[in-house]
Each structure stands twice: as C-alpha cells, then as structure tokens.
Design a protein around this motif. Structure first.
Motif, mmCIF file in Angstrom:
data_model
loop_
_atom_site.group_PDB
_atom_site.id
_atom_site.type_symbol
_atom_site.label_atom_id
_atom_site.label_comp_id
_atom_site.label_asym_id
_atom_site.label_seq_id
_atom_site.Cartn_x
_atom_site.Cartn_y
_atom_site.Cartn_z
ATOM 1 N N CYS A 130 0.855 -1.185 0.000
ATOM 2 C CA CYS A 130 0.000 0.000 0.000
ATOM 3 C C CYS A 130 0.895 1.240 0.000
ATOM 4 C CB CYS A 130 -0.923 0.009 1.222
ATOM 5 S SG CYS A 130 -1.927 1.521 1.340
ATOM 6 N N CYS A 133 -0.111 3.551 3.215
ATOM 7 C CA CYS A 133 0.401 3.033 4.495
ATOM 8 C C CYS A 133 1.899 2.790 4.448
ATOM 9 C CB CYS A 133 -0.308 1.731 4.855
ATOM 10 S SG CYS A 133 -2.072 1.901 5.190
ATOM 11 N N HIS A 143 -7.451 0.150 0.206
ATOM 12 C CA HIS A 143 -7.234 1.217 1.193
ATOM 13 C C HIS A 143 -8.470 2.101 1.194
ATOM 14 C CE1 HIS A 143 -4.694 3.872 3.726
ATOM 15 N NE2 HIS A 143 -5.511 4.794 3.255
ATOM 16 N N ASN A 149 -7.431 3.806 6.645
ATOM 17 C CA ASN A 149 -6.628 2.610 6.885
ATOM 18 C C ASN A 149 -6.840 1.635 5.733
ATOM 19 O OD1 ASN A 149 -4.888 0.861 8.141
ATOM 20 N ND2 ASN A 149 -6.224 0.400 9.870
ATOM 21 N N CYS A 150 -5.918 0.700 5.626
ATOM 22 C CA CYS A 150 -6.115 -0.406 4.709
ATOM 23 C C CYS A 150 -7.128 -1.380 5.309
ATOM 24 C CB CYS A 150 -4.799 -1.140 4.466
ATOM 25 S SG CYS A 150 -3.795 -0.417 3.151
#
Length: 289
Positions: A130, A133, A143, A149-150
């Motif tokens: 990601c 992140c 995501h 957040n993922c």
C-alpha cells in the motif's frame, strides 16, 4: 532505514509506525479528513434524530424504543469504525528482508522468497504493498479513506461491521423520518411536532434523509460486496486483477469463521469481539512462494 526482524504476526493490537509498538495510525491527510467527516455525519444524525424526530413525537413509547435502538446501532457503528481505523490491518514489518533477519526467523537458504523493493520486506503470499500506508498488507482488500486505513487480514471484520451498522442506521432513519412526517400530518399535530421553526426542521430533516439515502445505499453495496469476497476467499485486489493464482481455498463456513470468529455466535456481529485474524498464528511458510 528501520529494520524490524520480528515476524509480522507478533504485531498485535495497535502499531504506530515507525517508532512506537502499541498504536497503529496512518498519517494521511485525506484519510484523516474523510474519517473525521464520517464521525461528524454520525453525530449530526444523532442530533437530528433526537431533537427533530423523537423528542417532539406525540408517541412516547414509539419514540423511546426507536431512540434506544438508534443509539445502539450508532454506538456499534462508531466502535466498528474506531477499531477498523486504529487496528493493524496485517502489516508486514519494514526492512526485514536482510540476511540477518532471515537467519533470526529461521528461514532455510534453499527457499524462494519474494521481497518487496518498496518497503524492503519479505512479502507473504497474497500480500500487497500500500503506497499510502507504506507497508505490505497481508490479504489487502483495498485502502479505504473513510476509515483512514487499509482493509486487510486483521481488520476486515470491523470494516464489514461498520458498513453493516451504517446501512442499518440509514434504513432506520429513513423509517423514522417517514413515520414522523406522516404521523404529524395525519394527526394534525404539526404544531407540537417541531422543536424548531418549520423551515429549520424541514431543512434538518431533508439533509438527514439525503445523507441516509446516499450513505445507506453505498454501505449496503459495500457490505454485500465484502461478504461475497469473504465467502469466495478473494480480496478486492485479486478480483480487479482477476488473479487466478492457485492457492488452497477453504469452505465458505471456514472463510466466515476465519474473519468473524471460530464459533458461530452473536460475537460475529460484535465489534468488541476480537476476530480470529488478529490472533492468527502463522509460520514462516507463509512467506514462501
């Protein structure tokens, strides 16, 4: 470069990258704004429901029942959102693709490993990197800026519950709005149905109705999509890439138990209950391709 030689499954609970080991929070401006806006919408819905729809209602028992039900749903939605946002989604430690770390993790030199060049980590099967992140996420689905957040192996349950409870809240609000509107007209008690002026009340109800309709439809579709992916043991990224990689698939019941809990119970719909994925115990073979 930060090197973390611990296997990623030892990183339970919350992690704040990179210097603390007890809190997870993604420092993304867009995600923080979207997540904050989500809480504002929920608080706005609570304000309008209590002050506009329930408090002036002439039907006391009906208002009390729906008030309690709405507060339960909104609390469960907010807890689900909180846990989805602040839970480690299954991040692989950065910088562990070094000979020293692999030796400490007891990897055999004859095994073929995939290393992520972006975060310099040993990449487990079905993990994806990601860019927001800045970590590889185990069984990453996508995501989501709404939870900042993922959505991955360890917080998938909380994300699904968040969409589920927001969908129920929206349907409940649409019902209460319709009931309040028609009851005030049919009983000709319009004068006692307003805590504010008719113009302000109409504006607040219209905004709440549009919010519930849009977000209810969005979260219902998202919840159904996520449940389909869980049943088929296929992440969103794998669906988009049409990944036909042959990996061991389990039954649909086992897929549900892996995400929501080992035993079928009311804990499946509780965001206070920790899912199996958070406590999952893996071995080094998960890194081997």
């Amino acid at each position: 470069m930060i090197v973390d030689c611990q296997p990623f499954w030892l990183h339970f609970g919350f992690v704040w990258p990179p210097s603390f080991n007890f809190f997870w929070f993604v420092k993304d401006g867009c995600g923080i704004v979207c997540a904050t806006f989500t809480w504002i919408l929920i608080i706005y819905a609570q304000f309008v429901v209590i002050t506009v729809l329930l408090h002036p209602s002439p039907y006391t028992n009906h208002a009390l029942f729906n008030g309690v039900l709405f507060e339960i749903l909104s609390t469960l939605a907010m807890v689900s959102h909180f846990r989805a946002m602040f839970s480690d989604p299954g991040a692989v430690p950065r910088g562990n693709a070094t000979p020293e770390c692999m030796e400490k993790m007891n990897f055999k030199t004859d095994k073929i490993l995939y290393k992520c060049p972006k975060c310099v980590s040993i990449k487990p099967e079905r993990a994806h990197h990601c860019s927001i992140c800045q970590r590889c996420i185990e069984k990453m689905d996508h995501h989501c800026p709404w939870v900042n957040n993922c959505v991955g192996e360890r917080n998938l349950k909380y994300f699904v519950l968040f969409t589920f409870y927001i969908c129920l809240m929206s349907c409940h609000v649409i019902y209460m709005s319709g009931f309040h509107f028609f009851s005030c007209i049919s009983t000709r008690l319009s004068g006692s149905c307003f805590n504010f002026t008719p113009a302000i009340t109409s504006f607040l109800m219209m905004m709440l109705f549009v919010e519930s309709l849009l977000f209810g439809l969005f979260t219902c579709i998202m919840c159904i999509s996520q449940m389909s992916a869980i049943l088929n043991d296929e992440t969103g990224i794998e669906q988009l890439k049409r990944d036909k990689t042959k990996y061991c698939r389990t039954s649909r019941v086992k897929n549900l138990k892996r995400v929501f809990g080992s035993k079928i119970s009311f804990a499946w719909i509780s965001p206070f209950h920790t899912s199996n994925a958070t406590e999952i115990s893996l071995d080094n073979n998960m890194y081997i391709i």
